[in-house]
Design a protein around this motif. Structure first.
Motif, PDB file in Angstrom:
ATOM      1  N   GLU A   5       0.828  -1.148   0.168  1.00 37.68           N
ATOM      2  CA  GLU A   5       0.016   0.013   0.008  1.00 37.68           C
ATOM      3  C   GLU A   5       1.028   1.322   0.067  1.00 37.68           C
ATOM      4  OE1 GLU A   5      -2.485  -0.151   3.249  1.00 37.68           O
ATOM      5  OE2 GLU A   5      -3.865  -1.664   2.685  1.00 37.68           O
ATOM      6  N   ASN A   6       2.149   1.256   0.499  1.00 37.54           N
ATOM      7  CA  ASN A   6       2.942   2.222   0.631  1.00 37.54           C
ATOM      8  C   ASN A   6       3.941   2.345  -0.638  1.00 37.54           C
ATOM      9  OD1 ASN A   6       2.633   3.646   3.631  1.00 37.54           O
ATOM     10  ND2 ASN A   6       2.616   1.349   3.738  1.00 37.54           N
ATOM     11  N   LYS A   7       4.465   1.289  -1.181  1.00 39.47           N
ATOM     12  CA  LYS A   7       5.199   1.124  -2.267  1.00 39.47           C
ATOM     13  C   LYS A   7       4.752  -0.138  -3.105  1.00 39.47           C
ATOM     14  CE  LYS A   7       8.797   1.778  -4.849  1.00 39.47           C
ATOM     15  NZ  LYS A   7       8.942   3.148  -5.791  1.00 39.47           N
ATOM     16  N   TYR A   8       3.852   0.241  -4.219  1.00 40.47           N
ATOM     17  CA  TYR A   8       3.042  -1.039  -4.766  1.00 40.47           C
ATOM     18  C   TYR A   8       4.196  -2.191  -5.405  1.00 40.47           C
ATOM     19  CZ  TYR A   8       0.021  -3.478  -7.589  1.00 40.47           C
ATOM     20  OH  TYR A   8      -0.608  -4.388  -8.278  1.00 40.47           O
ATOM     21  N   PHE A   9       3.759  -3.234  -5.134  1.00 40.80           N
ATOM     22  CA  PHE A   9       4.547  -4.230  -5.753  1.00 40.80           C
ATOM     23  C   PHE A   9       3.774  -5.591  -5.959  1.00 40.80           C
ATOM     24  CE2 PHE A   9       5.366  -4.529  -1.297  1.00 40.80           C
ATOM     25  CZ  PHE A   9       5.215  -5.875  -0.966  1.00 40.80           C
ATOM     26  N   LYS A  10       3.895  -6.442  -6.835  1.00 44.12           N
ATOM     27  CA  LYS A  10       3.192  -7.648  -6.883  1.00 44.12           C
ATOM     28  C   LYS A  10       3.901  -8.878  -6.232  1.00 44.12           C
ATOM     29  CE  LYS A  10       1.247  -6.484 -11.393  1.00 44.12           C
ATOM     30  NZ  LYS A  10       1.192  -6.623 -13.065  1.00 44.12           N
ATOM     31  N   PHE A  11       3.185  -9.729  -5.845  1.00 41.76           N
ATOM     32  CA  PHE A  11       3.607 -10.872  -5.096  1.00 41.76           C
ATOM     33  C   PHE A  11       2.973 -12.307  -5.303  1.00 41.76           C
ATOM     34  CE2 PHE A  11       1.260  -9.219  -1.967  1.00 41.76           C
ATOM     35  CZ  PHE A  11       0.682 -10.257  -1.225  1.00 41.76           C
ATOM     36  N   GLU A  12       3.500 -13.169  -5.567  1.00 35.54           N
ATOM     37  CA  GLU A  12       2.950 -14.461  -5.852  1.00 35.54           C
ATOM     38  C   GLU A  12       3.509 -15.466  -4.534  1.00 35.54           C
ATOM     39  OE1 GLU A  12       2.360 -18.091  -9.066  1.00 35.54           O
ATOM     40  OE2 GLU A  12       3.886 -16.337  -9.119  1.00 35.54           O
ATOM     41  N   ILE A  13       2.516 -16.260  -3.935  1.00 37.76           N
ATOM     42  CA  ILE A  13       2.552 -16.998  -2.868  1.00 37.76           C
ATOM     43  C   ILE A  13       2.514 -18.677  -3.298  1.00 37.76           C
ATOM     44  CG2 ILE A  13       2.012 -17.626  -0.546  1.00 37.76           C
ATOM     45  CD1 ILE A  13       1.307 -14.928   0.127  1.00 37.76           C
ATOM     46  N   LYS A  14       3.719 -19.406  -3.257  1.00 46.38           N
ATOM     47  CA  LYS A  14       3.138 -20.816  -3.856  1.00 46.38           C
ATOM     48  C   LYS A  14       4.053 -21.436  -2.936  1.00 46.38           C
ATOM     49  CE  LYS A  14       3.989 -23.860  -7.591  1.00 46.38           C
ATOM     50  NZ  LYS A  14       4.427 -24.387  -9.053  1.00 46.38           N
ATOM     51  N   ASP A  15       2.979 -22.190  -1.691  1.00 43.76           N
ATOM     52  CA  ASP A  15       3.659 -23.042  -0.822  1.00 43.76           C
ATOM     53  C   ASP A  15       4.231 -22.077   0.352  1.00 43.76           C
ATOM     54  OD1 ASP A  15       2.579 -25.463  -1.782  1.00 43.76           O
ATOM     55  OD2 ASP A  15       4.347 -25.893  -2.814  1.00 43.76           O
TER      56      ASP A  15
END
Length: 384
Positions: free
Chosen positions: A366-376
């Motif tokens: 919310e403060n510094k936008y980035f994308k992330f993906e959680i796999k296991d």
């Protein structure tokens, strides 16, 4: 030439010399056990997971040779955290010694400590290992059946031992995502953070300093005893006290060792010369000991930021995201791969307790936008 050295190189797909190739091929063809053993090691290294039972493999050959490597390395670091029979329980916790992964990581590169499983374990001086189940209450006994301490949920208590008249060391190992509390024989309370290894005597002996060894992070509430100073030994720095409350963070992958004094007074010294005091801290002091230079920096801080983990909170105040990542990994027992390098330099102030790792990352985004993906247990961060 040691077969264990060749096996390690083979597991990491390193080029072997003609002599090493012949040596390895000869060993591999000597018996089906050798072939089966190496095949299992390859499978374990690729999976990087703990196998509960491996009865079909006879590890005696490699275990005995690796023990010598561990002994040599621990002497070099002046931290005898692992006894001569350290690998006696390898058939139960093979994760301690997936040769190509663990030996290379701990013995050869000395960058991190690989924990034996996802459970908290207590290793006695004779090499026996006990898993400390968090939901059970029971007594901790020695080989003769005599009670040494009491285990209750996430606490261990060694007060009340009477028959021990010599220094006998045990080792507690705390995996990522877990914490533990131990009360030593003198009443000193130690809170251990995730990813820590703590070596301590089951009973302090009159006439000897109260010495313990720490890899990782611990918060100490030391019982006063003017005749017997309490010393926390790390790989590079020692903390000496009589009675006080302080936090020490000495993870092997960190470039520095930090000490935060909450109450009382502590003395800092080099592990190579404990008689020479480098700094004396007052309540509220934060000291940062740089491992490469042995230089030290100190300042006054809000100690709650550094001790909040005891209550299950993690607090960040104007910290770079690159430094925050490792603390998130330990707290949530995950691995974070950051492909957004610019994010590492961003400063954040945040506090988490009951939040999930997904909720925590969303708050940063919310403060510094980035994308992330959680796999296991793997989290990958990418630039938007």
């Amino acid at each position: 030439m040691e077969i264990i050295d060749v096996i390690i190189k083979k597991l990491h797909h390193q080029n072997l010399s003609p002599e090493e190739t012949r040596f390895f091929d000869t060993w591999l063809q000597e018996s089906e056990k050798n072939l089966d053993f190496f095949t299992k090691l390859e499978q374990l290294k690729n999976k990087k997971e703990v196998i509960a039972e491996i009865a079909s493999v006879n590890p005696e050959l490699a275990w005995q040779k690796v023990i010598r490597k561990y002994e040599k390395e621990t002497r070099r670091n002046q931290l005898q955290l692992f006894s001569k029979r350290f690998l006696r329980y390898a058939a139960v916790f093979v994760g301690v010694l997936v040769l190509g992964y663990v030996v290379d990581t701990f013995v050869l590169t000395k960058q991190s400590v690989i924990l034996p499983s996802n459970e908290i374990t207590l290793q006695s001086e004779n090499g026996d290992v006990q898993v400390l189940s968090s939901n059970m209450i029971y007594g901790i006994k020695d080989a003769n059946g005599k009670t040494l301490g009491a285990k209750s949920e996430t606490k261990l208590d060694f007060r009340g031992i009477k028959y021990v008249d010599k220094l006998i060391y045990n080792t507690l190992t705390i995996p990522y995502g877990k914490k533990f509390e131990i009360t030593l024989s003198d009443g000193t309370i130690v809170h251990l953070n995730s990813g820590s290894v703590f070596r301590f005597p089951i009973k302090f002996i009159n006439g000897y300093k109260r010495k313990v060894n720490l890899i990782g992070e611990g918060y100490f509430e030391v019982s006063k005893d003017k005749k017997h100073p309490f010393i926390v030994e790390t790989a590079q720095m020692n903390v000496t006290v009589l009675g006080t409350k302080f936090n020490v963070s000495a993870y092997p992958e960190d470039p520095s060792i930090t000490t935060v004094l909450v109450e009382g007074s502590v003395s800092l010294s080099s592990s190579l010369d404990n008689s020479k005091e480098v700094a004396r801290l007052s309540p509220g002091d934060w000291a940062n000991w740089w491992i490469k230079t042995a230089g030290i920096k100190r300042k006054q801080v809000d100690t709650d930021i550094y001790t909040s983990w005891i209550d299950g909170r993690i607090v960040f105040k104007n910290q770079k995201f690159g430094n925050i990542i490792k603390k998130l990994e330990r707290h949530y027992d995950v691995k974070i791969k950051n492909n957004y390098q610019e994010l590492n330099q961003e400063l954040f102030t945040a506090s988490f307790d009951v939040e999930t790792i997904e909720e925590a990352l969303n708050s940063f985004a919310e403060n510094k936008y980035f994308k992330f993906e959680i796999k296991d247990k793997l989290i990958t961060i990418n630039q938007p």
